[in-house]
Write an enzyme that holds these catalytic residues in place. Structure first.
Site, mmCIF file in Angstrom:
data_model
loop_
_atom_site.group_PDB
_atom_site.id
_atom_site.type_symbol
_atom_site.label_atom_id
_atom_site.label_comp_id
_atom_site.label_asym_id
_atom_site.label_seq_id
_atom_site.Cartn_x
_atom_site.Cartn_y
_atom_site.Cartn_z
ATOM 1 N N VAL A 196 0.701 -1.151 -0.142
ATOM 2 C CA VAL A 196 0.074 -0.142 0.001
ATOM 3 C C VAL A 196 0.883 1.324 -0.126
ATOM 4 O O VAL A 196 0.670 2.265 -0.873
ATOM 5 C CB VAL A 196 -1.004 0.085 1.284
ATOM 6 C CG1 VAL A 196 -1.396 1.468 1.509
ATOM 7 C CG2 VAL A 196 -2.028 -1.046 1.130
ATOM 8 N N SER A 206 -3.479 7.165 1.849
ATOM 9 C CA SER A 206 -2.416 6.279 2.220
ATOM 10 C C SER A 206 -1.045 7.048 2.139
ATOM 11 O O SER A 206 -0.043 6.542 2.720
ATOM 12 C CB SER A 206 -2.314 4.852 1.475
ATOM 13 O OG SER A 206 -2.597 4.875 0.207
ATOM 14 N N MET A 224 -6.206 3.826 10.237
ATOM 15 C CA MET A 224 -6.330 2.853 9.278
ATOM 16 C C MET A 224 -5.663 3.224 7.958
ATOM 17 O O MET A 224 -5.737 4.496 7.563
ATOM 18 C CB MET A 224 -7.826 2.526 8.998
ATOM 19 C CG MET A 224 -8.336 2.082 10.320
ATOM 20 S SD MET A 224 -10.165 1.716 9.706
ATOM 21 C CE MET A 224 -10.821 1.749 11.529
ATOM 22 N N GLU A 225 -4.949 2.492 7.161
ATOM 23 C CA GLU A 225 -4.019 2.769 6.176
ATOM 24 C C GLU A 225 -4.649 3.621 4.956
ATOM 25 O O GLU A 225 -4.389 4.508 4.389
ATOM 26 C CB GLU A 225 -3.219 1.693 5.737
ATOM 27 C CG GLU A 225 -4.489 0.750 5.103
ATOM 28 C CD GLU A 225 -3.543 -0.555 4.755
ATOM 29 O OE1 GLU A 225 -2.914 -1.226 5.863
ATOM 30 O OE2 GLU A 225 -3.457 -1.364 3.722
ATOM 31 N N ALA A 226 -6.090 3.354 4.620
ATOM 32 C CA ALA A 226 -6.629 3.749 3.674
ATOM 33 C C ALA A 226 -7.079 5.448 3.589
ATOM 34 O O ALA A 226 -7.137 6.350 2.915
ATOM 35 C CB ALA A 226 -8.236 2.986 3.378
#
Lengths: 332, 262
Positions: A108, B82, B51-53
């Site tokens: 990511v 991100s 949270m990564e998003a």
């Protein structure tokens, strides 16, 4: 193209995508994925697409399952807790299903940096991630036979560099992502291409700037004037967008903040169908080819199902849908 | 005496107890999300859950289905991408705890969430590791949570998605300690369905720290369900869940049983 009037009908989306293009799909796993446009690419029979995203969801598994893609380059392809990406998995678990399909694993954070580098027009970017893992193991490079051969694939996956400026740390140089086409679905877009996104932009701004051609579908197309006030809510400038398409429920079956939630019935049916090539083809015929258009598809989904997934105006998600597929009740 | 809670519930409660109030925690999708929300709703109300998003300081009312779920950004004050959460905060060493699941873990806490079997011709190909590798690389400490089975607690993972204490050297031909490849932190604990494993200060190898005695788990079970030789000499019984912990988990965190499968 007219800089103030970029609106096109959804049927024209496939004209902007050529076989073999590197295509960025916006959104995040099961959220705000450009499904209406993905269905158009499938109906148009696109081939050999190189799919990139950060991360991929059902749209990526579907394009793979329908034979539109020969490569994927991302950190994840899946349906979150709904179930597994059987089309993607089958390409690797069953050699007879592979048909030359290649996948390159990333992360990511590094995917984010790579698309940001693409937006900046720089060829690569340093990072402190990836050291110590097999993601950079040259023996486990999913694109190793394509490097230096396929012009859409970076000539190498990475290079180590000793920081020449500060403490001399060994950092990793990773290539930028350079999409030919970027497809995004948003809540609102202006006729001039300005994009308004709420509840998380993900990497969509960077991808829109990085891509040669960017197409945005939106729940609603509005005059540019309507987006001039509260401009802080606009995520992407119209100058980075080539065409806009009005497509209500255009991310169905994925969720759009403030508009609708995931469609659990879609996931239940798709997961079952995607387990084999034959049932997958049957599903595609029934849900993509036979309805003939996105409008026909939504009619087949049915208004009662669309009403069920519609978001609560205060919470901005549906407080009533059940996300346990084994406990789903039928809706007609 | 029969217990009124499951191993899955004990695992989530044990993991939530490892999170401290005031820490910045970067949480992965799945069971880590359940344990982190439980911690926030019990002893760690001022923990900053990220949270990564998109979600930064997330305080969800309803359980998010993934890290990008609209439920995760309900009443948050900042919705970054991100590139900021991971590329800025995590990469520059500003995250206290990474909280992850996985398919396989080995004695050094290396995690695999990519494939089982040879990479190019796997027996099982998974979705991919998402942001787990990034989080395991540069958070100040990492907590891993997963079912305790022999096929999961393996001598050597088939693929290192997320580096543990002893991982790949920069030549990718040998293994080395993670400090030698410039990584921060490292695995702090593996919370399983049998107990909580930690890592030896000197050898950095996994050992059993606690086991769920109240649920009938023995140290022999931990040895039997672990493929490599695991030190159980330090293992102590784990305190069972408090009524408050179980009540909040069942009624407030996951009443639908999305992750807990009630």
């Amino acid at each position: 193209m007219d800089r103030r009037q970029k609106r096109i009908p959804i049927e024209r989306v496939s004209e902007f995508v050529q076989d073999g293009d590197c295509v960025w799909l916006g959104g995040w796993t099961v959220v705000r994925k450009p499904f209406a446009m993905a269905y158009e690419l499938i109906r148009a029979g696109k081939k050999n697409l190189h799919l990139v995203n950060n991360p991929g969801g059902p749209e990526t598994d579907l394009l793979i399952g329908c034979g539109c893609a020969s490569k994927s380059e991302t950190n994840y392809i899946g349906h979150e807790l709904f179930g597994h990406p059987y089309n993607f998995r089958r390409r690797f678990e069953q050699p007879e299903s592979n048909k030359g399909f290649r996948h390159d694993d990333w992360t990511v954070a590094t995917g984010s940096l790579r698309i940001m580098a693409g937006a900046m027009g720089i060829p690569f970017i340093p990072t402190r991630f990836l050291r110590g893992s097999d993601i950079l193991n040259p023996e486990m490079d999913g694109f190793r036979d394509l490097r230096g051969v396929d012009p859409k694939v970076p000539k190498r996956k990475f290079m180590m560099l000793k920081d020449p400026f500060w403490e001399g740390e060994e950092v990793v140089l990773i290539p930028s992502i350079r999409p030919d086409v970027c497809l995004i679905h948003a809540q609102e877009a202006g006729e001039d291409g300005t994009v308004r996104i709420t509840g998380g932009v993900f990497l969509d701004y960077y991808a829109a700037v990085a891509a040669k051609v960017t197409i945005v579908s939106a729940e609603k197309i509005v005059p540019k004037r309507a987006l001039e006030t509260t401009r802080e809510e606009n995520a992407i400038p119209g100058e980075a967008v080539d065409a806009v398409v009005e497509a209500p429920f255009g991310a169905h079956p994925t969720a759009v903040h403030g508009c609708y939630d995931n469609d659990p019935w879609w996931f239940r049916d798709y997961l079952k169908a995607s387990k084999s090539e034959e049932t997958m083809q049957k599903w595609a015929d029934e849900w993509i080819f036979e309805p003939g258009s996105f409008k026909g598809y939504l009619e087949k989904v049915g208004s009662s199902r669309l009403a069920k997934i519609t978001a609560d105006p205060k919470l901005l998600y549906s407080a009533t849908i059940k996300r346990r597929l084994d406990k789903l009740e039928e809706v007609n | 005496m029969a217990s009124n809670y499951s191993r899955l519930e004990m695992m989530v409660v044990a993991a939530s107890r490892l999170l401290r109030n005031g820490e910045r925690v970067l949480v992965g999708t799945g069971i880590p999300l359940v344990a982190a929300i439980l911690a926030k709703k019990t002893h760690a109300r001022d923990m900053v859950m990220m949270m990564e998003a998109v979600a930064f300081d997330s305080n969800p009312e309803a359980l998010p289905f993934c890290v990008a779920d609209p439920r995760a950004v309900y009443r948050t004050t900042w919705t970054p991408t991100s590139a900021e959460v991971m590329g800025h905060f995590l990469q520059s060493g500003k995250i206290d705890v990474g909280f992850l699941g996985g398919a396989q873990v080995d004695r050094y806490g290396n995690l695999n969430s990519t494939c089982i079997g040879p990479y190019h011709r796997p027996e099982k190909r998974f979705e991919g590791s998402g942001g787990a590798s990034d989080i395991a690389s540069l958070a100040k400490r990492t907590i891993i949570i997963m079912n305790h089975e022999k096929r999961r607690f393996v001598d050597r993972v088939d693929y290192i998605s997320s580096p543990g204490w002893k991982c790949r050297a920069l030549d990718w031909k040998s293994d080395t300690m993670r400090a030698n490849v410039g990584l921060n932190g490292g695995p702090y604990a593996v919370v399983s369905t049998l107990g909580v494993m930690k890592f030896d200060e000197q050898s950095k190898e996994m050992y059993a720290d606690t086991y769920y005695d109240d649920l009938g788990v023995s140290i022999g079970d931990i040895r039997g369900m672990t493929e490599f030789e695991i030190d159980v000499s330090r293992a102590r019984p784990m305190a069972p869940p408090l009524p408050e912990e179980l009540g909040v988990l069942r009624e407030k965190v996951d009443p639908e049983g999305i992750y807990m499968r009630y």
